[in-house]
Write a protein that holds these residues in place. Structure first.
Motif, mmCIF file in Angstrom:
data_model
loop_
_atom_site.group_PDB
_atom_site.id
_atom_site.type_symbol
_atom_site.label_atom_id
_atom_site.label_comp_id
_atom_site.label_asym_id
_atom_site.label_seq_id
_atom_site.Cartn_x
_atom_site.Cartn_y
_atom_site.Cartn_z
ATOM 1 N N GLY A 35 -0.616 -11.792 2.523
ATOM 2 C CA GLY A 35 -0.710 -11.630 1.087
ATOM 3 C C GLY A 35 -0.498 -10.199 0.651
ATOM 4 N N TRP A 36 -0.050 -10.030 -0.582
ATOM 5 C CA TRP A 36 0.290 -8.717 -1.141
ATOM 6 C C TRP A 36 -0.613 -8.402 -2.323
ATOM 7 N N THR A 37 -1.208 -7.201 -2.297
ATOM 8 C CA THR A 37 -2.007 -6.703 -3.413
ATOM 9 C C THR A 37 -1.294 -5.508 -4.021
ATOM 10 N N SER A 38 -0.969 -5.602 -5.296
ATOM 11 C CA SER A 38 -0.244 -4.536 -5.981
ATOM 12 C C SER A 38 -1.198 -3.487 -6.535
ATOM 13 N N THR A 39 -0.688 -2.270 -6.681
ATOM 14 C CA THR A 39 -1.443 -1.219 -7.352
ATOM 15 C C THR A 39 -1.860 -1.699 -8.745
ATOM 16 N N GLY A 40 -3.089 -1.381 -9.129
ATOM 17 C CA GLY A 40 -3.584 -1.788 -10.433
ATOM 18 C C GLY A 40 -4.314 -3.110 -10.448
ATOM 19 N N THR A 41 -4.365 -3.799 -9.303
ATOM 20 C CA THR A 41 -5.079 -5.076 -9.219
ATOM 21 C C THR A 41 -6.578 -4.857 -9.409
ATOM 22 N N ARG A 71 -16.913 -4.307 -10.118
ATOM 23 C CA ARG A 71 -15.467 -4.390 -10.349
ATOM 24 C C ARG A 71 -14.847 -3.001 -10.355
ATOM 25 N N ARG A 72 -13.672 -2.916 -9.754
ATOM 26 C CA ARG A 72 -12.938 -1.662 -9.708
ATOM 27 C C ARG A 72 -11.445 -1.993 -9.820
ATOM 28 N N THR A 73 -10.614 -0.969 -9.792
ATOM 29 C CA THR A 73 -9.158 -1.147 -9.804
ATOM 30 C C THR A 73 -8.579 -0.592 -8.513
ATOM 31 N N TRP A 74 -7.706 -1.372 -7.860
ATOM 32 C CA TRP A 74 -7.057 -0.910 -6.634
ATOM 33 C C TRP A 74 -6.047 0.174 -7.000
ATOM 34 N N THR A 75 -6.267 1.385 -6.498
ATOM 35 C CA THR A 75 -5.416 2.517 -6.841
ATOM 36 C C THR A 75 -4.547 2.977 -5.678
ATOM 37 N N GLY A 76 -4.708 2.381 -4.517
ATOM 38 C CA GLY A 76 -3.823 2.718 -3.413
ATOM 39 C C GLY A 76 -2.441 2.128 -3.671
ATOM 40 N N GLY A 77 -1.501 2.392 -2.790
ATOM 41 C CA GLY A 77 -0.191 1.771 -2.928
ATOM 42 C C GLY A 77 -0.278 0.280 -2.651
ATOM 43 N N GLY A 78 0.858 -0.392 -2.777
ATOM 44 C CA GLY A 78 0.892 -1.818 -2.441
ATOM 45 C C GLY A 78 0.416 -2.050 -1.022
ATOM 46 N N MET A 79 -0.315 -3.122 -0.823
ATOM 47 C CA MET A 79 -0.972 -3.384 0.469
ATOM 48 C C MET A 79 -0.678 -4.817 0.905
ATOM 49 N N LEU A 80 -0.249 -4.961 2.142
ATOM 50 C CA LEU A 80 0.002 -6.281 2.730
ATOM 51 C C LEU A 80 -1.081 -6.598 3.737
ATOM 52 N N ARG A 81 -1.662 -7.792 3.635
ATOM 53 C CA ARG A 81 -2.656 -8.256 4.602
ATOM 54 C C ARG A 81 -2.070 -9.399 5.424
ATOM 55 N N VAL A 82 -2.271 -9.341 6.729
ATOM 56 C CA VAL A 82 -1.990 -10.479 7.604
ATOM 57 C C VAL A 82 -3.341 -10.963 8.104
#
Length: 200
Positions: A35-41, A71-82
């Motif tokens: 799955g992919w989590t985008s910046t700003g999620t 609750r917070r906002t994901w500020t790292g770059g795009g992240m892929l989880r396996v």
């Protein structure tokens, strides 16, 4: 194209929510989800009773209080989880958003997962590994895991399992990455934007 969305949730050992990270499902073969989590999620992440990041609290008292989530906002770059459901780990992949360079693998050591309709649930064991692009392995958060062990937030037997699992991975990082598949060239559709958590 995404196959829908799902949350990676972490639960405290007593079953309360510790963290929730929404992601776009890129691959799902029942036993392994990517799955992919985008910046700003919008995410939920562990927190002190007043909503602060627990890592702002000294280690000696960090796990001697009631922890919750905020609750917070994901500020790292795009992240892929396996996420392999039957393993005691999952692998996060990170890239430099500006250059596109692959930064490495983050191996989160955790319980086997329970898949629900809208989430994948696990208990985090606080101890992690970093694997660099040239396969150098570094342990991460050893001090935090040691401080948590024996408190309501980490059972000693789970820390022992995390250590044994990590040692097996560290003994052959190239073989481990080959086992999960090479996602370094993954470039999800830019249309896969930031997600939000469901409202209570």
């Amino acid at each position: 194209m995404a196959l829908g969305t799902i949350q990676q949730r972490y639960l405290y050992p007593d079953g309360r929510l510790q963290a929730a990270i929404p992601m776009h499902v890129l691959s799902d073969d029942a036993d392994v989800i990517a799955g992919w989590t985008s910046t700003g999620t919008e995410i939920a992440y562990w927190a002190t009773a007043d909503g602060a990041d627990p890592r702002t609290v000294p280690l000696g008292s960090r796990f001697r209080q009631r922890l919750t989530t905020a609750r917070r906002t994901w500020t790292g770059g795009g992240m892929l989880r396996v996420v392999p459901l039957r393993e005691r780990w999952q692998v996060l992949h990170f890239w430099n958003d500006a250059t596109g360079d692959f930064l490495g693998w983050y191996v989160n050591l955790e319980s086997e997962k329970l898949r629900r309709e809208a989430s994948i649930d696990a208990v985090d064991w606080h101890l992690d590994l970093l694997i660099s692009p040239d396969f150098v392995v570094t342990w991460k958060d050893e001090d935090e895991a040691a401080a948590a062990a024996g408190t309501p937030y980490l059972r000693v037997e789970d820390l022992n399992s995390a250590r044994a699992t990590g040692e097996a991975i560290a003994s052959d990082p190239r073989g481990f990455i080959a086992r999960i598949g090479d996602w370094r060239d993954c470039r999800p559709d830019p249309e896969l934007g930031a997600l939000t958590l469901p409202r209570p």
